[in-house]
Design a protein around this motif. Structure first.
Motif, PDB file in Angstrom:
ATOM      1  N   THR A 156     -32.857  32.746 -52.545  1.00 53.21           N
ATOM      2  CA  THR A 156     -32.111  32.227 -53.570  1.00 53.21           C
ATOM      3  C   THR A 156     -30.588  31.964 -53.646  1.00 53.21           C
ATOM      4  N   SER A 157     -30.077  33.405 -53.017  1.00 50.41           N
ATOM      5  CA  SER A 157     -28.812  33.566 -52.870  1.00 50.41           C
ATOM      6  C   SER A 157     -28.151  32.314 -51.736  1.00 50.41           C
ATOM      7  N   VAL A 158     -28.721  32.777 -50.536  1.00 46.77           N
ATOM      8  CA  VAL A 158     -28.764  32.641 -49.260  1.00 46.77           C
ATOM      9  C   VAL A 158     -28.702  30.267 -49.995  1.00 46.77           C
ATOM     10  N   ILE A 159     -29.825  29.681 -50.328  1.00 53.56           N
ATOM     11  CA  ILE A 159     -30.195  28.252 -51.077  1.00 53.56           C
ATOM     12  C   ILE A 159     -28.978  27.830 -51.861  1.00 53.56           C
ATOM     13  N   VAL A 160     -29.151  28.569 -52.589  1.00 55.21           N
ATOM     14  CA  VAL A 160     -28.258  27.446 -53.763  1.00 55.21           C
ATOM     15  C   VAL A 160     -26.729  27.544 -53.814  1.00 55.21           C
ATOM     16  N   PRO A 161     -25.979  28.165 -53.078  1.00 58.68           N
ATOM     17  CA  PRO A 161     -24.353  27.994 -52.533  1.00 58.68           C
ATOM     18  C   PRO A 161     -23.992  26.918 -51.562  1.00 58.68           C
ATOM     19  N   LEU A 162     -25.087  27.169 -50.428  1.00 56.88           N
ATOM     20  CA  LEU A 162     -25.323  25.761 -49.490  1.00 56.88           C
ATOM     21  C   LEU A 162     -25.145  24.156 -50.085  1.00 56.88           C
ATOM     22  N   VAL A 163     -25.840  24.505 -51.026  1.00 63.09           N
ATOM     23  CA  VAL A 163     -26.515  22.580 -51.559  1.00 63.09           C
ATOM     24  C   VAL A 163     -25.349  22.594 -52.789  1.00 63.09           C
ATOM     25  N   MET A 164     -24.342  23.514 -53.268  1.00 66.17           N
ATOM     26  CA  MET A 164     -23.913  23.389 -54.938  1.00 66.17           C
ATOM     27  C   MET A 164     -22.572  23.429 -53.859  1.00 66.17           C
ATOM     28  N   THR A 165     -21.547  22.519 -54.221  1.00 60.02           N
ATOM     29  CA  THR A 165     -20.218  21.833 -54.018  1.00 60.02           C
ATOM     30  C   THR A 165     -19.810  22.604 -54.296  1.00 60.02           C
ATOM     31  N   SER A 166     -19.484  23.929 -55.359  1.00 55.75           N
ATOM     32  CA  SER A 166     -18.480  24.300 -56.365  1.00 55.75           C
ATOM     33  C   SER A 166     -18.843  26.097 -56.477  1.00 55.75           C
ATOM     34  N   VAL A 167     -19.084  25.734 -54.661  1.00 56.56           N
ATOM     35  CA  VAL A 167     -19.044  27.636 -54.555  1.00 56.56           C
ATOM     36  C   VAL A 167     -17.720  29.037 -54.200  1.00 56.56           C
ATOM     37  N   ILE A 168     -16.517  28.350 -53.731  1.00 59.12           N
ATOM     38  CA  ILE A 168     -15.414  28.618 -53.485  1.00 59.12           C
ATOM     39  C   ILE A 168     -14.709  27.085 -54.387  1.00 59.12           C
ATOM     40  N   VAL A 169     -14.590  27.444 -55.887  1.00 55.24           N
ATOM     41  CA  VAL A 169     -13.086  26.729 -55.951  1.00 55.24           C
ATOM     42  C   VAL A 169     -11.707  26.760 -55.532  1.00 55.24           C
ATOM     43  N   ALA A 170     -11.101  26.591 -54.358  1.00 57.38           N
ATOM     44  CA  ALA A 170      -9.749  26.868 -54.423  1.00 57.38           C
ATOM     45  C   ALA A 170      -8.897  26.238 -55.657  1.00 57.38           C
ATOM     46  N   THR A 171      -7.444  26.589 -56.164  1.00 58.86           N
ATOM     47  CA  THR A 171      -6.851  25.824 -57.450  1.00 58.86           C
ATOM     48  C   THR A 171      -6.124  25.222 -57.320  1.00 58.86           C
ATOM     49  N   GLY A 172      -6.363  23.757 -58.179  1.00 58.75           N
ATOM     50  CA  GLY A 172      -5.294  23.110 -58.082  1.00 58.75           C
ATOM     51  C   GLY A 172      -4.206  22.618 -57.729  1.00 58.75           C
ATOM     52  N   SER A 173      -3.680  24.192 -57.607  1.00 59.41           N
ATOM     53  CA  SER A 173      -2.200  23.995 -57.110  1.00 59.41           C
ATOM     54  C   SER A 173      -2.497  23.821 -55.377  1.00 59.41           C
ATOM     55  N   MET A 174      -3.683  24.223 -55.193  1.00 55.90           N
ATOM     56  CA  MET A 174      -3.144  23.878 -53.292  1.00 55.90           C
ATOM     57  C   MET A 174      -3.497  22.311 -53.038  1.00 55.90           C
ATOM     58  N   SER A 175      -2.448  21.600 -53.514  1.00 53.35           N
ATOM     59  CA  SER A 175      -2.169  20.760 -52.136  1.00 53.35           C
ATOM     60  C   SER A 175      -0.791  20.392 -51.516  1.00 53.35           C
ATOM     61  N   GLY A 176      -0.983  19.454 -50.924  1.00 51.07           N
ATOM     62  CA  GLY A 176       0.595  18.608 -50.221  1.00 51.07           C
ATOM     63  C   GLY A 176       0.458  19.596 -48.713  1.00 51.07           C
ATOM     64  N   ALA A 177       1.713  19.784 -48.096  1.00 49.81           N
ATOM     65  CA  ALA A 177       2.178  19.766 -46.453  1.00 49.81           C
ATOM     66  C   ALA A 177       2.094  20.654 -46.516  1.00 49.81           C
ATOM     67  N   GLY A 178       0.654  21.556 -46.036  1.00 49.41           N
ATOM     68  CA  GLY A 178       1.008  22.856 -44.696  1.00 49.41           C
ATOM     69  C   GLY A 178      -0.523  23.489 -45.767  1.00 49.41           C
ATOM     70  N   THR A 179      -1.114  23.399 -46.497  1.00 47.15           N
ATOM     71  CA  THR A 179      -2.008  23.242 -47.092  1.00 47.15           C
ATOM     72  C   THR A 179      -3.130  23.778 -46.153  1.00 47.15           C
ATOM     73  N   GLY A 180      -3.833  23.432 -45.375  1.00 48.42           N
ATOM     74  CA  GLY A 180      -4.717  23.715 -44.057  1.00 48.42           C
ATOM     75  C   GLY A 180      -4.089  24.986 -43.756  1.00 48.42           C
ATOM     76  N   LYS A 181      -2.515  25.385 -43.335  1.00 46.92           N
ATOM     77  CA  LYS A 181      -2.384  26.561 -42.370  1.00 46.92           C
ATOM     78  C   LYS A 181      -2.382  27.100 -43.166  1.00 46.92           C
ATOM     79  N   ILE A 182      -1.927  27.511 -44.545  1.00 51.64           N
ATOM     80  CA  ILE A 182      -2.505  29.109 -45.333  1.00 51.64           C
ATOM     81  C   ILE A 182      -3.570  28.607 -45.304  1.00 51.64           C
ATOM     82  N   ALA A 183      -4.657  27.657 -45.558  1.00 53.40           N
ATOM     83  CA  ALA A 183      -5.692  27.960 -45.783  1.00 53.40           C
ATOM     84  C   ALA A 183      -6.613  28.638 -44.226  1.00 53.40           C
ATOM     85  N   LEU A 184      -6.466  28.180 -43.357  1.00 54.65           N
ATOM     86  CA  LEU A 184      -6.848  29.014 -41.676  1.00 54.65           C
ATOM     87  C   LEU A 184      -6.072  30.003 -41.314  1.00 54.65           C
ATOM     88  N   ARG A 185      -4.729  30.592 -42.358  1.00 54.37           N
ATOM     89  CA  ARG A 185      -4.622  32.081 -41.629  1.00 54.37           C
ATOM     90  C   ARG A 185      -4.907  32.776 -42.599  1.00 54.37           C
TER      91      ARG A 185
END
Length: 445
Positions: free
Chosen positions: A59-88
């Motif tokens: 259940t601990s593998v199945i439920v997070p795969l289906v639900m879309t809000s397993v890890i919620v990034a903060t609302g402040s993560m927007s704008g240029a460079g967001t992808g680079k920050i996540a990748l790093r």
């Protein structure tokens, strides 16, 4: 291991287990072989944990795969460079997790913390045969896929169960998106909550189970229980100190900041971490430290530290791999290359959140032992001293997250050196962190 408002009772439970462990050791050493009569109570406790592992992992593998809000990034993560920050962020976290796993294997191979646990009773011959069987890496990978998932469930062969659960979760997500019917997901989620409740109930009798396990073990193998305990904790502590030193060296080289200031800046969060053994409780202080004392920008700190709260558990990776080696050495089992790599992979996956195994260290230890066909006899000893190991894990988890935030922020000049050198004062904004992240953070401690 519980919601945020349950942190204090859990700390109290950990202390009760610690006291029970000391009492059990003293009792077993005092009465000798008679203490083995208590073994059956400890065996019941271990079996109660084992009983819940298969449905919990699925259940601990199945439920997070289906639900879309397993890890919620903060609302402040927007704008240029967001992808680079996540990748790093993910690059540094995965990189240091790999280092922790390899270091744990190297230290445990050198120090051999479990080698002193020579049990008088014979291990199950089939268990030892399967654990020592040498096979090529191709055969190891083939065995990841079960021909009969029900057979894998009946024998608690964990890796095929995980693979099946991943495939089932992906298929369920596709079907749910297609039909809009989430009744299967709701059912699985309810099963998971019931199993979690069952594990929490089992953990309330953990002090009794640990007392009996340690008393029996001490009565059987004698004073070597104490020396093995010290070697296990010593190996974990040494690994934590080495990784901390490596973090400092890398941060100094990559940022150019004066490392002599770090101890003072990290003092508050370190104190809270080692006294509460909870990353969730320490998180607000970690966030303020990164922004107000280190100078990391708000948006980088919000994202990286939030992700690190559940995925940046380097102390957990280190400890889990040491557990694997300890159990193998305690059973006089030589792990092959495939088993070692699998152990490292499981330690990292448990940390990275792909396989969420709540319920605390006892469940994790039993999961690792079951997955790698390792003997369970010494698990009670590891459970007994986990409060001390938890201090080491949380110390590294918390400070490691801060170091990763510094490494992520520096390439985009998102560390204010004026703040770091106390020439400027800033105040961190409040962060409304998802409660689910705090729960998962406590699991890793």
């Amino acid at each position: 291991m519980g919601e945020r408002h349950h942190c204090v009772p859990l700390v109290q439970l950990s202390r009760q287990i610690g006291f029970a462990a000391v009492a059990g050791l003293a009792f077993g050493l005092a009465v000798g072989e008679w203490a083995q009569n208590l073994q059956f109570i400890g065996d019941i406790f271990i079996r109660l944990i084992q009983m819940a592992i298969v449905p919990l992992v699925m259940t601990s593998v199945i439920v997070p795969l289906v639900m879309t809000s397993v890890i919620v990034a903060t609302g402040s993560m927007s704008g240029a460079g967001t992808g680079k920050i996540a990748l790093r962020t993910f690059q540094w976290m995965i990189g240091f997790s790999l280092v922790a796993a390899v270091l744990a294997w190297a230290l445990a191979s050198l120090i051999k913390p479990g080698a002193g646990m020579v049990f008088r009773g014979e291990l199950d011959s089939s268990l030892k045969e399967s654990a020592t069987e040498v096979s090529g890496w191709q055969d190891t990978i083939v065995e990841f896929v079960s021909k009969n998932i029900f057979e894998a469930m009946s024998t608690a062969t964990m890796v095929p169960i995980i693979v099946f659960s991943l495939l089932f979760g992906i298929a369920l997500r596709i079907q749910t998106a297609k039909t809009g019917d989430d009744s299967v997901l709701s059912f699985i989620d309810q099963v998971q909550q019931i199993v979690l409740t069952m594990i929490r109930l089992v953990m309330y009798v953990a002090p009794i189970g640990v007392f009996c396990l340690l008393a029996s073990m001490a009565g059987d193998v004698g004073f070597s229980v104490v020396t093995s305990t010290l070697k296990y904790l010593g190996t974990t502590l040494l690994g934590v100190l080495i990784i901390m030193a490596l973090f400092v060296v890398v941060v100094t080289l990559r940022t150019g900041l004066n490392p002599a200031l770090l101890p003072g800046k990290l003092a508050d969060q370190t104190t809270i971490a080692v006294t509460t053994t909870s990353s969730a409780v320490t998180f607000p202080t970690v966030l303020r430290t990164a922004i107000e004392k280190i100078g990391v920008s708000q948006r980088v700190a919000n994202f990286t530290l939030s992700i690190g709260l559940t995925m940046g558990s380097y102390g957990a990776v280190l400890n889990y791999m040491i557990v694997v080696m300890f159990l193998a050495q305690a059973g006089d089992i030589q792990l092959g290359f495939g088993e070692i790599v699998l152990g490292m992979a499981l330690a990292i996956l448990l940390n990275m959140g792909t396989i969420t195994v709540p319920g605390g260290f006892p469940v994790v230890a039993m999961f690792l032992a079951t997955s790698l066909d390792l003997p369970f006899e010494a698990v009670g000893l590891l459970i007994a001293v986990d409060w001390f190991a938890g201090i080491f894990r949380t110390f590294l988890n918390v400070n490691g997250d801060t170091f990763v935030a510094m490494l992520v922020a520096k390439p985009d000049d998102e560390i204010d050196e004026d703040v770091y050198y106390d020439r400027k004062h800033v105040v961190a904004d409040d962060l409304d962190i998802d409660e689910e992240l705090l729960v998962k953070a406590d699991m890793a401690d």
